[in-house]
Design an enzyme around this catalytic site. Structure first.
Site, short mmCIF file in Angstrom:
data_model
loop_
_atom_site.label_atom_id
_atom_site.label_comp_id
_atom_site.label_asym_id
_atom_site.label_seq_id
_atom_site.Cartn_x
_atom_site.Cartn_y
_atom_site.Cartn_z
N GLY A 465 0.84 -1.32 -0.02
CA GLY A 465 0.05 0.16 0.04
C GLY A 465 0.91 1.32 -0.05
N ILE A 627 15.49 9.93 -1.68
CA ILE A 627 14.12 9.65 -1.86
C ILE A 627 13.80 9.39 -3.40
CG2 ILE A 627 11.87 10.80 -1.51
CD1 ILE A 627 13.27 10.07 1.10
N LYS A 631 6.45 12.01 -3.74
CA LYS A 631 5.00 12.04 -3.36
C LYS A 631 4.68 10.95 -2.57
CE LYS A 631 0.82 13.14 -5.85
NZ LYS A 631 0.51 13.57 -7.25
N GLU A 703 8.67 2.90 8.14
CA GLU A 703 8.43 2.66 9.61
C GLU A 703 9.27 3.71 10.22
OE1 GLU A 703 7.70 -1.95 10.72
OE2 GLU A 703 9.09 -1.85 8.81
MO1 MOS Z 1 6.85 -3.94 9.57
S1 MOS Z 1 6.03 -4.19 11.22
O1 MOS Z 1 8.51 -4.60 9.72
O2 MOS Z 1 5.67 -5.28 8.53
#
Ligand code: MOS
Length: 736
Positions: A465, A627, A631, A703
């Protein structure tokens, strides 16, 4: 003509907003019958008897499976090298280890028929008192776990001595609850056995390759007889990164009824059939000079795990790499075994919990020493990884701190708690820094350049996603000189070249690097044809003088060019195929320490009468290397900040202290941020190309952006109110 670095919209955006994207449960097929799970209402004990007669005779029911008649699976010991979320496999014996564990599986023609029949099953239990995780007694009950991904503890120098002898000492315990992933798309598996014994699993998973491996080992089917498919995910957040028992049960049920079976978890079942983030109790101690220079860091974390698996939430790991401490750093982890299903990674695992402890402690140190929180962090920055002694490949934390502070207007902050107001509200400004592990994994990819001037990218990687379809098209198009819309990307199928799972924010740096390498091979083949093929247009030139132009090649010096369509047709070829095989050395074995970095700044307004905390604005400054697409990168950061805001203010999975069940197991009981909770979010990227981290220069981003949101908000709440909340989420009763 490179488009890398230009903002590019999602290749799959139109499909998604028009309903054209086919998620696992949407896969059509009138042949599918449906399975419904009946689960245990007790957390510890034994199934004494099951009366399934009424269910078996109910309309549409094909079979009722219990521990008595379910085909046997091969139980495997836990290993972090195996993609197994939980080693305990249900419906194999009469034991009950956690509430929500399946005790029966009903297969019916329709889902309603299966679900209804499930309500007719009568289960008698021997009900024992469950072991439950209690934040207050956690440290007393903690034990050394038996299995581990990284070392459980670490010690550089003598942290205890450094802290005891320090002019300023901070020591506090920080706690946070269990959390659930709650993706919009529930976990679902569609299992189909072909006549030749081939098993196809359409599965909502972040790792098709791993799911195939696990299904092969547990079900005893050769890997080459298993296909796993997942083209789109409606959220995973780590909850779909390992395989769970329902996927295996779906395959078994399909075998038993000899029909394709669909098994979708209900929202409530997602709280016990797939993992969750384990609560943590962390104690952080800092020692420092009067000017805030750290002498010692000690960080200890305890988390609950299941009875059968020792899942370790490595929360203290953050303290191994984040700050320099002259006298030493020590970290350690323990677990408490409770009657629950096994925990699993939830974005951003380890770091997002660990940073709450260490970056709140840093704020407490800032107040104890009178040093500004940004200045305090600049003072303890380091170019060398304290844990391994290696230099960082790149570490633009200084830029994150200074540029983030400038964008936020940190200089206008008055440090005294309760000193800033806006009407009746108390205003608080807080910040935190972050470090996030850069994962390196091998991956393969195939790029096919077609005679019509289009290209096809294929890899058994995922778009969870986050924009993988988009950036892979961009990277291939950039290498080949095509516009991104000329490139089709196929992902999420084990029949494609093997790649790694969508975990650890690793897909851009690794799986996409393989795409770049594959595209380079296809390009080299095209160049070879132009130099030496039939009617070679630039015969006699050397490869290094060939440049890429739109949809073809050119020899810049002589103003000669040819497009791919002509080049391939002339040589009687319909396509050129390039294979990419990216196989980096593991981070721990490389010459440099590789991490991405952030500094984040939060402003909250707190109603002093009601204790309600609202996020006013937020600035995140990130070093994730180069990067590739600003976007989708910005979208990643916005998603991470919202995710962290949930951790800070709203999310908690509550346990019934008697039955051990998660009690708020739905979207009305488990709060996540909605649009009204989220103000303007300002995002800037300050990193540079990191050649150690990836041939694309990119480091992990997704993350990273979820890390340190909670401590920044908690520190802002302290600044607003003078109240230090060390227990997440920061709810009204803790502020008042
Ligand atoms: Mo992420 S929690 O390493 O799928």
């Amino acid at each position: 003509m490179s488009t890398v670095g230009q903002p590019l919209s999602r290749a799959d955006g139109r499909l998604k907003v028009t309903g054209g994207a086919r998620y696992t449960a949407d896969i059509p097929g009138s042949a599918f019958v449906n399975a419904a799970i009946v689960y245990s209402t007790i957390a510890n004990g034994r199934v004494v008897s099951i009366d399934a007669t009424a269910a078996e005779n109910a309309p549409g029911v094909l079979v009722v499976l219990t521990h008595k008649n379910t085909p046997r699976m091969k139980a495997l010991p836990w290993s972090h090298l195996r993609p197994q979320g939980q080693t305990y496999l249900p419906l194999q014996d009469d034991r009950v280890h956690y509430a929500g564990q399946p005790v029966a599986l009903v297969v019916g023609t329709t889902l309603d028929q299966a679900t209804y029949a499930g309500t007719l099953i009568k289960v008698a239990y021997e009900n024992n008192v469950p072991a439950i995780f209690d934040l207050r007694t956690a440290k007393k009950d903690a034990v050394e776990p038996s299995q581990r991904m990284w070392p459980l503890s670490s010690s550089i120098g003598d942290a205890d001595k450094a802290i005891t002898g320090a002019a300023v000492q901070i020591e506090h315990t920080y706690t946070m609850p269990d959390r659930h992933h709650n993706p919009m798309e529930p976990h679902v598996t569609l299992a189909v056995w072909d006549d030749d014994g081939t098993l196809t699993l359409y599965d909502s998973t972040q790792m098709v390759v791993g799911t195939r491996k696990l299904a092969s080992q547990v079900l005893g089917v050769p890997e080459e007889k298993i296909n796993v498919v997942c083209e789109f995910l409606g959220g995973g957040f780590g909850g779909k990164s390992w395989s769970w028992p329902h996927t295996l049960l779906a395959a078994l049920a399909a075998k038993v009824v000899n029909r394709p079976v669909r098994l979708q978890l209900t929202r409530a079942q997602m709280y016990s059939m797939a993992g969750h983030q384990a609560a943590t109790v962390q104690t952080t101690a800092l020692g420092a000079d009067h000017d805030g220079k750290l002498t010692g860091i000690r960080h200890h974390s305890v988390n609950p795990t299941s009875i059968f698996d020792d899942y370790v939430e490595y929360a203290a790991m953050a303290s191994r790499h984040l700050w320099h401490a002259s006298g030493g750093i020590s970290t350690s982890h323990k677990v408490v075994r409770v009657n629950r299903n096994s925990p699993v990674v939830l974005r951003a695992p380890m770091e997002a919990q660990g940073h709450f402890a260490v970056e709140c402690a840093m704020d407490e140190l800032a107040y104890a020493t009178g040093v500004d929180p940004v200045a305090l962090r600049l003072r303890n920055d380091t170019d060398t990884d304290p844990y391994s002694g290696r230099p960082f490949s790149t570490r633009a934390l200084h830029e994150c701190l200074t540029q983030g502070a400038a964008r936020f207007g940190w200089d206008n902050r008055t440090p005294e708690p309760r000193s800033m107001r806006e009407g009746c509200y108390l205003i608080g400004q807080g910040m935190a820094a972050a470090i996030y592990t850069h994962w390196r994994w091998p991956g393969k990819a195939r790029v096919t350049l077609n005679a019509d001037g289009s290209a096809l990218v294929e890899a058994a990687a995922h778009d969870i996603g986050t924009g993988t379809y988009t950036i892979m098209a961009r990277v291939a198009s950039d290498v080949l000189g095509l516009t991104p819309d000329k490139v089709t990307v196929r992902l999420g199928d084990t029949r494609l070249p093997e790649s790694h799972p969508a975990i650890g924010s690793s897909t851009t740096a690794n799986a996409t690097a393989a795409v770049m390498l594959a595209a380079q091979v296809a390009r080299a083949k095209a160049i070879e044809l132009a130099l030496a093929g039939r009617d070679a247009p630039i015969a006699g030139a050397v490869a290094k003088d060939v440049i890429i132009v739109e949809s073809g090649l050119a020899l810049a010096k002589r103003n000669l060019n040819i497009n791919y369509a002509k080049l391939l047709t002339r040589n009687g070829l319909s396509s050129l195929v390039g294979h990419g095989d990216y196989d980096p050395v593991e981070e721990v074995n490389g010459p440099k320490a590789m991490f991405s970095f952030a500094a984040v700044f939060a402003e909250v307004r707190v109603d002093p009468d009601l204790g309600v905390v609202r996020l006013n604005r937020f600035v995140g400054a990130y070093d994730a290397g180069r990067i590739v697409n600003p976007k989708t990168a910005r979208s990643q950061a916005i998603g991470g900040i919202i995710w962290g805001t949930g951790q800070a203010l709203l999310e908690q999975s509550e346990t019934d202290p008697v039955s051990g069940q998660f009690i708020n197991r739905n979207y009305s009981g488990y709060l996540v941020p909605t649009n009204a909770d989220i103000p303007e979010l300002d995002v800037l990227f300050v990193g540079d190309f990191d050649e150690e981290a990836s041939p694309l220069g990119a480091k992990g981003l997704g993350e990273l952006t979820a890390v340190s949101v909670a401590p920044a908000i908690a520190n802002a709440v302290y600044h607003a109110t003078g109240k230090r909340v060390r227990d997440l989420p920061i709810t009204i009763e803790k502020v008042l």
